[in-house]
Design a protein around this motif. Structure first.
Motif, mmCIF file in Angstrom:
data_model
loop_
_atom_site.group_PDB
_atom_site.id
_atom_site.type_symbol
_atom_site.label_atom_id
_atom_site.label_comp_id
_atom_site.label_asym_id
_atom_site.label_seq_id
_atom_site.Cartn_x
_atom_site.Cartn_y
_atom_site.Cartn_z
ATOM 1 N N HIS A 50 -33.050 7.598 36.061
ATOM 2 C CA HIS A 50 -31.660 7.332 35.638
ATOM 3 C C HIS A 50 -30.885 6.632 36.762
ATOM 4 C CE1 HIS A 50 -31.710 9.289 31.768
ATOM 5 N NE2 HIS A 50 -32.181 10.413 32.285
ATOM 6 N N ALA A 51 -31.037 7.158 37.983
ATOM 7 C CA ALA A 51 -30.250 6.619 39.099
ATOM 8 C C ALA A 51 -30.631 5.175 39.400
ATOM 9 C CB ALA A 51 -30.437 7.494 40.336
ATOM 10 N N SER A 52 -31.916 4.834 39.329
ATOM 11 C CA SER A 52 -32.295 3.449 39.648
ATOM 12 C C SER A 52 -31.772 2.496 38.575
ATOM 13 C CB SER A 52 -33.808 3.316 39.870
ATOM 14 O OG SER A 52 -34.486 3.807 38.762
ATOM 15 N N SER A 53 -31.691 2.965 37.330
ATOM 16 C CA SER A 53 -31.112 2.125 36.260
ATOM 17 C C SER A 53 -29.627 1.886 36.529
ATOM 18 C CB SER A 53 -31.257 2.808 34.893
ATOM 19 O OG SER A 53 -32.574 3.218 34.677
ATOM 20 N N VAL A 54 -28.925 2.938 36.960
ATOM 21 C CA VAL A 54 -27.486 2.821 37.262
ATOM 22 C C VAL A 54 -27.270 1.859 38.425
ATOM 23 C CG1 VAL A 54 -25.533 4.116 38.250
ATOM 24 C CG2 VAL A 54 -26.793 5.046 36.293
ATOM 25 N N ILE A 55 -28.066 2.009 39.458
ATOM 26 C CA ILE A 55 -27.905 1.169 40.658
ATOM 27 C C ILE A 55 -28.007 -0.320 40.302
ATOM 28 C CG2 ILE A 55 -29.191 0.459 42.732
ATOM 29 C CD1 ILE A 55 -27.341 2.733 43.367
ATOM 30 N N ARG A 56 -28.879 -0.659 39.358
ATOM 31 C CA ARG A 56 -29.024 -2.080 38.984
ATOM 32 C C ARG A 56 -27.789 -2.609 38.269
ATOM 33 N NH1 ARG A 56 -34.522 -0.409 38.510
ATOM 34 N NH2 ARG A 56 -34.262 0.300 36.366
ATOM 35 N N GLY A 57 -26.917 -1.709 37.797
ATOM 36 C CA GLY A 57 -25.732 -2.155 37.048
ATOM 37 C C GLY A 57 -24.459 -2.226 37.855
ATOM 38 N N ILE A 58 -24.504 -1.849 39.124
ATOM 39 C CA ILE A 58 -23.211 -1.755 39.829
ATOM 40 C C ILE A 58 -23.044 -2.798 40.937
ATOM 41 C CG2 ILE A 58 -22.913 0.728 39.386
ATOM 42 C CD1 ILE A 58 -23.627 0.059 42.838
ATOM 43 N N ASP A 59 -21.766 -3.146 41.146
ATOM 44 C CA ASP A 59 -21.388 -4.035 42.260
ATOM 45 C C ASP A 59 -20.521 -3.308 43.270
ATOM 46 O OD1 ASP A 59 -22.596 -6.403 41.461
ATOM 47 O OD2 ASP A 59 -20.948 -6.869 40.088
ATOM 48 N N ARG A 60 -19.674 -2.395 42.786
ATOM 49 C CA ARG A 60 -18.622 -1.848 43.640
ATOM 50 C C ARG A 60 -18.630 -0.326 43.794
ATOM 51 N NH1 ARG A 60 -13.992 0.539 42.217
ATOM 52 N NH2 ARG A 60 -12.370 0.654 43.803
ATOM 53 N N SER A 61 -18.926 0.379 42.712
ATOM 54 C CA SER A 61 -18.781 1.846 42.742
ATOM 55 C C SER A 61 -19.758 2.496 43.708
ATOM 56 C CB SER A 61 -19.059 2.444 41.347
ATOM 57 O OG SER A 61 -18.292 1.833 40.366
ATOM 58 N N LEU A 62 -19.349 3.651 44.228
ATOM 59 C CA LEU A 62 -20.249 4.506 45.009
ATOM 60 C C LEU A 62 -21.081 5.313 43.998
ATOM 61 C CD1 LEU A 62 -20.680 5.671 48.036
ATOM 62 C CD2 LEU A 62 -19.429 7.636 47.140
ATOM 63 N N VAL A 63 -22.393 5.334 44.203
ATOM 64 C CA VAL A 63 -23.259 6.057 43.252
ATOM 65 C C VAL A 63 -23.787 7.351 43.890
ATOM 66 C CG1 VAL A 63 -25.366 5.966 41.855
ATOM 67 C CG2 VAL A 63 -23.896 3.944 42.035
ATOM 68 N N VAL A 64 -23.387 8.460 43.287
ATOM 69 C CA VAL A 64 -23.803 9.793 43.761
ATOM 70 C C VAL A 64 -24.803 10.350 42.747
ATOM 71 C CG1 VAL A 64 -22.993 12.109 44.363
ATOM 72 C CG2 VAL A 64 -21.507 10.139 44.768
ATOM 73 N N VAL A 65 -25.892 10.902 43.256
ATOM 74 C CA VAL A 65 -26.971 11.358 42.359
ATOM 75 C C VAL A 65 -27.156 12.876 42.513
ATOM 76 C CG1 VAL A 65 -29.384 11.009 41.703
ATOM 77 C CG2 VAL A 65 -28.105 9.122 42.758
ATOM 78 N N ASP A 66 -27.187 13.575 41.385
ATOM 79 C CA ASP A 66 -27.407 15.028 41.433
ATOM 80 C C ASP A 66 -28.830 15.369 41.830
ATOM 81 O OD1 ASP A 66 -25.100 16.463 40.902
ATOM 82 O OD2 ASP A 66 -25.356 16.396 38.722
ATOM 83 N N LEU A 67 -28.966 16.318 42.748
ATOM 84 C CA LEU A 67 -30.278 16.907 42.997
ATOM 85 C C LEU A 67 -30.503 17.913 41.872
ATOM 86 C CD1 LEU A 67 -30.186 17.518 46.857
ATOM 87 C CD2 LEU A 67 -31.921 16.218 45.630
#
Ligand code: KIV
Length: 272
Positions: free
Chosen positions: A75-92
């Protein structure tokens, strides 16, 4: 690679602390896939949380417990490919950090390396202190999560408001101070009385992001599928729905169904 200057300024863990100092509220929403992340990022949301709520809204599980580290990384790698600006925090996810600090660090490193996420979030206070320390020592930013911590649902027994009693409120306040002292960059407070959340936010220098924690905190987070009304059975008091996509999507799918069955779709302009 283009050297043209980007039009946006990336949000960092440091910018969030600066925002708290400037009294500028922080916006945070969940996202679990590329398309949603692109829209959320494009709308100017400061932080995207790849929450383990993916276990509920994406996979249909009753709790957040079943989701795995591999699934969170997907899920997180899919999100990362979509962002330019936001900080991405991933739940353990549950089971990836509670047993021992070395395993916690290994899990956090996998998230950072394999997804490209910018920080991790984990639930709990003193019980997970050593795990938090290990992760922070490796240079990985950590967001805490106190109050209602859904990975402990079988201990709590219900999803009702936490820390209404003095003893639990005192523990929450001391856990929040501990997270600040350890070096966490922010903390989520979920479903706690507004006066308590405000008191915590005023007592620590790191941002407090609330969900069901009132207006006296430094920012707000919602599960994106809830706030756009794709889910409609879940109606807690704290949830503001900005859209009713469940109805709109149902209407669109019904219309498509009718159009296919009647032969109205595709028409002459919709074919080659
Ligand atoms: O997993 C999640 O979506 C969360 C938020 C509810 C804060 O932890």
């Amino acid at each position: 690679m283009s050297t043209a200057k980007k039009q946006y300024k990336r949000v960092t863990v440091k910018s969030l602390v600066d925002m708290k100092q400037r009294k500028e509220k922080i916006s945070m929403l969940t996202a679990y896939d590329y398309t949603m992340a692109k829209i959320v990022d494009g709308a100017g949301i400061d932080v995207i949380l790849v929450g383990d709520s993916a276990s509920n809204v994406m996979a249909g599980h009753e709790t957040t417990l079943p989701i795995t580290l591999d699934q969170m990384i997907y899920h997180a790698s899919s999100v990362i490919r979509g962002i330019d600006r936001s900080l991405v925090v991933v739940d353990l996810p549950f089971g990836s950090y509670q047993s021992d600090p070395k395993e916690a660090l290994r899990s956090a490193i996998r998230i950072m390396k394999e997804s490209g996420g910018h920080a991790v979030k984990l639930e709990g206070g003193k019980e997970v202190k050593d795990s938090i320390k290990r992760i922070l020592n490796a240079g990985i930013p950590v967001m805490g999560h106190l109050g209602l911590t859904p990975q402990s649902i079988y201990k709590f027994g219900t999803y009702t408001v936490r820390a209404k009693e003095e003893a639990e409120a005192e523990k929450l306040k001391s856990d929040a101070k501990m997270l600040e002292k350890l070096g966490c960059f922010a903390v989520v407070l979920e479903k706690v009385p507004a006066h308590l959340a405000k008191e915590v936010a005023e007592s620590i220098s790191i941002p407090v992001i609330g969900i069901g924690a009132g207006a006296g905190v430094d920012g707000q987070v919602l599960v994106v599928h809830d706030m756009i009304g794709m889910t409609h059975e879940f109606n807690p008091r704290f949830l503001r729905r900005y859209l009713d996509l469940h109805s709109e999507m149902t209407q669109a799918f019904k219309q498509y169904n009718d159009d296919v069955k009647s032969g109205d779709f595709p028409n002459a302009d919709e074919q080659y």
